[in-house]
Design a protein around this motif. Structure first.
Motif, PDB file in Angstrom:
ATOM      1  N   TRP A 138       0.789  -1.225   0.000  1.00 15.06           N
ATOM      2  CA  TRP A 138       0.000   0.000   0.000  1.00 15.06           C
ATOM      3  C   TRP A 138       0.812   1.261   0.000  1.00 15.06           C
ATOM      4  CZ3 TRP A 138      -4.228  -1.216  -1.875  1.00 15.06           C
ATOM      5  CH2 TRP A 138      -4.754  -2.496  -1.637  1.00 15.06           C
ATOM      6  N   ARG A 139       1.921   1.161   0.576  1.00 17.45           N
ATOM      7  CA  ARG A 139       2.731   2.367   0.589  1.00 17.45           C
ATOM      8  C   ARG A 139       3.165   2.704  -0.830  1.00 17.45           C
ATOM      9  NH1 ARG A 139       8.052   3.148   0.760  1.00 17.45           N
ATOM     10  NH2 ARG A 139       8.773   5.194   1.465  1.00 17.45           N
ATOM     11  N   ASP A 140       3.507   1.679  -1.532  1.00 17.06           N
ATOM     12  CA  ASP A 140       3.921   1.908  -2.911  1.00 17.06           C
ATOM     13  C   ASP A 140       2.758   2.412  -3.749  1.00 17.06           C
ATOM     14  OD1 ASP A 140       6.509   1.113  -2.401  1.00 17.06           O
ATOM     15  OD2 ASP A 140       6.079  -0.988  -2.820  1.00 17.06           O
ATOM     16  N   VAL A 141       1.620   1.868  -3.425  1.00 13.61           N
ATOM     17  CA  VAL A 141       0.437   2.276  -4.179  1.00 13.61           C
ATOM     18  C   VAL A 141       0.218   3.765  -3.944  1.00 13.61           C
ATOM     19  CG1 VAL A 141      -2.070   2.102  -4.318  1.00 13.61           C
ATOM     20  CG2 VAL A 141      -0.668   0.037  -4.143  1.00 13.61           C
ATOM     21  N   LYS A 142       0.376   4.098  -2.706  1.00 14.79           N
ATOM     22  CA  LYS A 142       0.169   5.489  -2.333  1.00 14.79           C
ATOM     23  C   LYS A 142       1.148   6.364  -3.100  1.00 14.79           C
ATOM     24  CE  LYS A 142       0.008   9.283   0.244  1.00 14.79           C
ATOM     25  NZ  LYS A 142      -0.985  10.328   0.033  1.00 14.79           N
ATOM     26  N   LEU A 143       2.374   5.965  -3.065  1.00 18.77           N
ATOM     27  CA  LEU A 143       3.376   6.762  -3.735  1.00 18.77           C
ATOM     28  C   LEU A 143       3.136   6.846  -5.223  1.00 18.77           C
ATOM     29  CD1 LEU A 143       4.613   7.104  -1.179  1.00 18.77           C
ATOM     30  CD2 LEU A 143       6.587   5.800  -1.862  1.00 18.77           C
ATOM     31  N   ARG A 144       2.737   5.762  -5.732  1.00 16.83           N
ATOM     32  CA  ARG A 144       2.575   5.728  -7.166  1.00 16.83           C
ATOM     33  C   ARG A 144       1.383   6.511  -7.659  1.00 16.83           C
ATOM     34  NH1 ARG A 144       2.692   1.742 -11.836  1.00 16.83           N
ATOM     35  NH2 ARG A 144       4.630   1.066 -10.927  1.00 16.83           N
ATOM     36  N   VAL A 157      -3.191   3.642   4.417  1.00 16.43           N
ATOM     37  CA  VAL A 157      -4.206   2.888   5.140  1.00 16.43           C
ATOM     38  C   VAL A 157      -5.551   3.117   4.468  1.00 16.43           C
ATOM     39  CG1 VAL A 157      -5.447   2.644   7.299  1.00 16.43           C
ATOM     40  CG2 VAL A 157      -2.976   2.926   7.302  1.00 16.43           C
ATOM     41  N   ASP A 158      -5.745   4.314   4.039  1.00 13.61           N
ATOM     42  CA  ASP A 158      -7.013   4.622   3.391  1.00 13.61           C
ATOM     43  C   ASP A 158      -7.141   3.810   2.114  1.00 13.61           C
ATOM     44  OD1 ASP A 158      -7.695   6.612   5.241  1.00 13.61           O
ATOM     45  OD2 ASP A 158      -6.602   8.133   4.121  1.00 13.61           O
ATOM     46  N   LEU A 159      -6.033   3.726   1.424  1.00 11.35           N
ATOM     47  CA  LEU A 159      -6.067   3.011   0.156  1.00 11.35           C
ATOM     48  C   LEU A 159      -6.327   1.537   0.398  1.00 11.35           C
ATOM     49  CD1 LEU A 159      -3.060   4.774  -1.565  1.00 11.35           C
ATOM     50  CD2 LEU A 159      -5.492   5.247  -1.836  1.00 11.35           C
ATOM     51  N   LYS A 160      -5.712   1.085   1.445  1.00 13.11           N
ATOM     52  CA  LYS A 160      -5.902  -0.323   1.763  1.00 13.11           C
ATOM     53  C   LYS A 160      -7.352  -0.564   2.128  1.00 13.11           C
ATOM     54  CE  LYS A 160      -5.524  -1.539   5.731  1.00 13.11           C
ATOM     55  NZ  LYS A 160      -6.365  -1.758   6.889  1.00 13.11           N
TER      56      LYS A 160
END
Length: 705
Positions: free
Chosen positions: A618-624, A635-638
DNA sequence: TTTAGGG
DNA sequence: CCCTAAA
């Protein structure tokens, strides 16, 4: 919101009186700038503003040969300002008694929110020339600790170097009573005046806790940087020059002190609570409050010409003075200790506000007034009306001249914890509460700016950059009072206090000038306020806060049954008021974020990212994909992914909210299945190709990705 | 700080 | 969304 932990907001509002501050010395916080320093309302500021008012009033009054009325105080000049400026126009402050206190602030959109909390509202400088600013000062009402005697403040005039001393004698003020008596003071330059005489206290009159006052502030567009505060000197042909000067001056002074100031009252249990540190401030505040509250100025009259322009106060005296005061205060404070603990919910006070307008721009005045009236009835927190400054601005200013008007009915007040023994008297409880409140107000309060529930941390950002503009709803804009986070100096050192005081005061002084902006309690962040996304995390904006707030300080004593909440006893050093940190903090600061449903485009971005990265990163998702969406945490994304998966599995009829294209849901299922199988987490490799493999699995199978 | 899950 | 245990 869950009530459980969030006592804080409730109906807490302080009434804050604001006092217009003159552009004070702008000092920069020097080296030690901890974010913290931010803010507190300093006594100095209060004094300064008070002084100004007095000055102006006195001038005006003298001219008119008015006796000092109850409401009016004559004031000498403020130390801070340039002498000549001071004279130029009398300030009038208006206090409106209204059901609720309100503060209205008019700011140009371009104004940056920089100020530390210190700067907060109070500090905005007024620029006359530009016609931009008006400053209103707000004063937090603080009541003086019961014992407080007299506070004296000296302010020097930059120009004349004429020291003005304002002395307040509160001979014996009981915190309970909180009274400031009517003050009749005349401020004479070079002379000491006693601001308040303790004769009869007309708290009621002066302090109508409920009366809402309005504070109107106008921020000049020009103010962007922390330090750019323009001091408007009515005279000064060249405002800029003034600025620079002032700044410099300011720089000279402050910071160290500021740092000291911060006391975290809340932060640790262990830490000693030293609220009282700023007697001077409080007193001043009181004075201001009592005095000015009801001075009813006419809005239009108000144009402040803020003669104040320059601020160059010699700091020395002030410091000393303050220190002194504080010292005493501390002592007193320490003496009183709280034994048992109870948590008291914060109260709402009404604000008294003054509306000051300077303005070259006429339209505004009217506006302000209008807004004020509108606001009065409203919810405690914040109502905002917007106004546009019209032609008044010059093109020279940035195109963004438009001004935003804010009306602050009340601030959200943080939760306050205090300890009192069961055997303590009600009176002592009241005092304790008072002390605590005073301490908070005196020192640790910061002003936070909340937009759409989200705190705007970046003080340097302009209003427009932050999304505060005429077009946006000001409803979503709120101001909060927060205890300073900064840690306090070592617990209980009796010695410290003095130091603190000294430091603090100076700090205070300097500080205000420095940053004109409103300050958010938190250091900056919000990098990009993308319009859509930005708004609001923080949550409950004002609205929620609104609860009724019956009481003002004066009544702080008022503790609702619910107000007092027993807190499990803690050892701690007995006497001190123990802040229960985290909780408090949380409660104050962390309110539940506002709900911000994911848009289809966000979902799409999320799906895309997960398809490539998998479900465990998720962190990567966030960054990306959401790097700039500050309000979306990993966490929100997750969580969103979790809900998407759930949504995709349920029948369309059961889905709620904005419909998500089936295509995306299919992709969600496909990706989820795929990554589940692949145990995904293999490091990274996002292999899109892989996803396709999975694609077939989709029920609907969508070929195209 | 991130993850992973429960609430 | 929040809160937390774990890592």
């Amino acid at each position: 919101m869950k009530l459980k932990k969030r006592l804080d907001y409730g109906p807490n509002g302080f009434h804050v009186t604001s006092i217009p501050k003159a552009p004070r010395s702008i000092r920069r916080r020097a080296q030690h700038k901890k974010a913290d320093e931010e803010s507190q309302i300093c006594a100095f500021e209060l004094l300064a503003s008070l002084a100004r008012k007095l000055l102006q009033e006195s001038e005006s009054s003298s001219a008119s040969s008015n006796a000092s009325g109850n409401d009016h105080a004559t004031i000498g000049k403020d130390a801070v300002k340039d002498g000549h400026h001071c004279e130029s126009k009398p300030l009038k402050t208006e206090c409106l008694d209204q059901g609720s206190s309100e503060v209205s602030v008019v700011v140009s959109e371009s104004a940056s929110l920089n100020c530390d909390q210190n700067c907060s509202l109070n500090e905005f400088p007024l620029a006359e020339d530009d016609g931009i600013l008006e400053r209103t000062s707000k004063i937090m009402d603080s009541t003086i600790g019961g014992d407080s005697k007299s506070a004296i403040c000296k302010i020097n005039n930059a120009n004349g170097n004429i020291p003005c001393k304002v002395e307040v004698e509160g001979s014996s003020l009981n915190s309970e009573e909180l009274c400031y008596n009517g003050m009749e003071d005349r401020f004479e330059q070079g002379l000491e005046t006693k601001g308040f005489e303790t004769g009869d206290l007309n708290m009621d009159k002066t302090f109508s806790s409920r009366d809402p006052t309005e504070l109107c502030m106008t921020f000049p567009a020009s103010i962007n940087s922390d330090r750019d505060v323009k001091l408007p000197s009515s005279r000064d042909p060249v405002p800029d020059a003034c600025f620079s000067r002032q700044r410099d001056v300011a720089l000279g002074g402050r910071d160290d002190d500021d740092n000291l100031i911060r006391i975290n009252k809340f932060s640790n249990k262990l830490k000693v609570y030293r609220p009282v540190t700023r007697v001077g401030d409080r007193r001043i505040k009181k004075l201001l409050n009592s005095r000015y509250w009801k001075v009813a100025p006419k809005l239009k009259d108000f144009e402040l010409s803020r003669a104040d322009g320059g601020i160059k106060p010699p700091h020395c005296k002030r410091k000393t003075y303050h220190n002194h005061e504080r010292y005493q205060h501390d002592s007193l404070f320490e003496k009183r200790k709280l034994y048992s603990r109870s948590s008291v919910e914060t109260f709402d006070g009404g604000f008294s506000s003054e509306s000051v307008t300077n303005s070259p721009e006429k339209g505004r005045k009217g506006d302000k007034r209008g807004s004020a009236s509108m606001l009065q009835g409203g919810p405690s927190l914040l109502a905002c009306g917007m106004t546009t400054s019209g032609a008044g601005h010059q093109a020279s200013l940035h195109s963004k001249d438009s001004r935003v008007k804010f009306s602050i009915k009340s601030f959200r007040v943080p939760e306050i914890f205090i300890e009192v023994s069961e055997t303590a008297t009600i009176g002592s409880l009241k005092r304790t509460v008072m002390d605590t409140v005073n301490a908070i107000l005196g020192g640790g309060m910061h002003v936070g700016v909340v937009l759409h529930g989200k705190k705007i941390r970046d003080d340097k950002r302009t209003l427009s950059q932050a999304g505060i503009s005429l077009e946006n709803n000001l409803d979503s804009l709120g101001f909060t009072l927060e205890p300073s986070t900064v840690q306090a100096p070592p617990p209980l050192c009796s010695e410290d206090p003095p130091l603190l005081l000294a430091c603090d005061t100076p700090k205070v002084l300097t500080r205000s000038p420095v940053t004109p902006a409103l300050d958010s309690g938190i250091p900056n962040d919000l990098p990009n306020p993308s319009p859509l996304t930005n708004p609001g995390e923080q949550v409950e904006t004002n609205h929620e806060a609104i609860t009724s707030n019956p009481d003002i300080f004066t009544d702080t004593t008022v503790l609702d049954s619910r107000a007092l909440v027993p807190v499990p006893a803690i050892n701690a050093e007995a006497l001190a008021v123990v802040p229960v940190n985290q909780k408090i903090r949380r409660s104050e600061i962390a309110q539940r974020r506002t709900r911000r449903p994911f848009s289809v485009s966000e979902v799409e971005a999320l799906v895309q990212a997960v398809e490539e990265l998998g479900t465990g990163r998720w962190r990567d998702v966030k960054l990306r994909s959401f790097e700039h969406a500050d309000h979306r945490t990993y966490v929100d994304l997750k969580d969103k992914w979790k809900t998407l998966v759930h949504t995709a599995r349920i029948s369309p009829q059961q889905r709620r909210g904005e419909p998500v294209p089936q295509e995306l849901l299919d992709r969600v299922l496909a990706a989820h299945a795929y990554w589940s199988q692949h145990q995904a987490k293999q490091q990274g490799k996002h292999q899109p190709g892989m996803l396709k493999i999975e694609a077939p699995e989709n029920r609907n199978g969508e070929p195209g990705i």
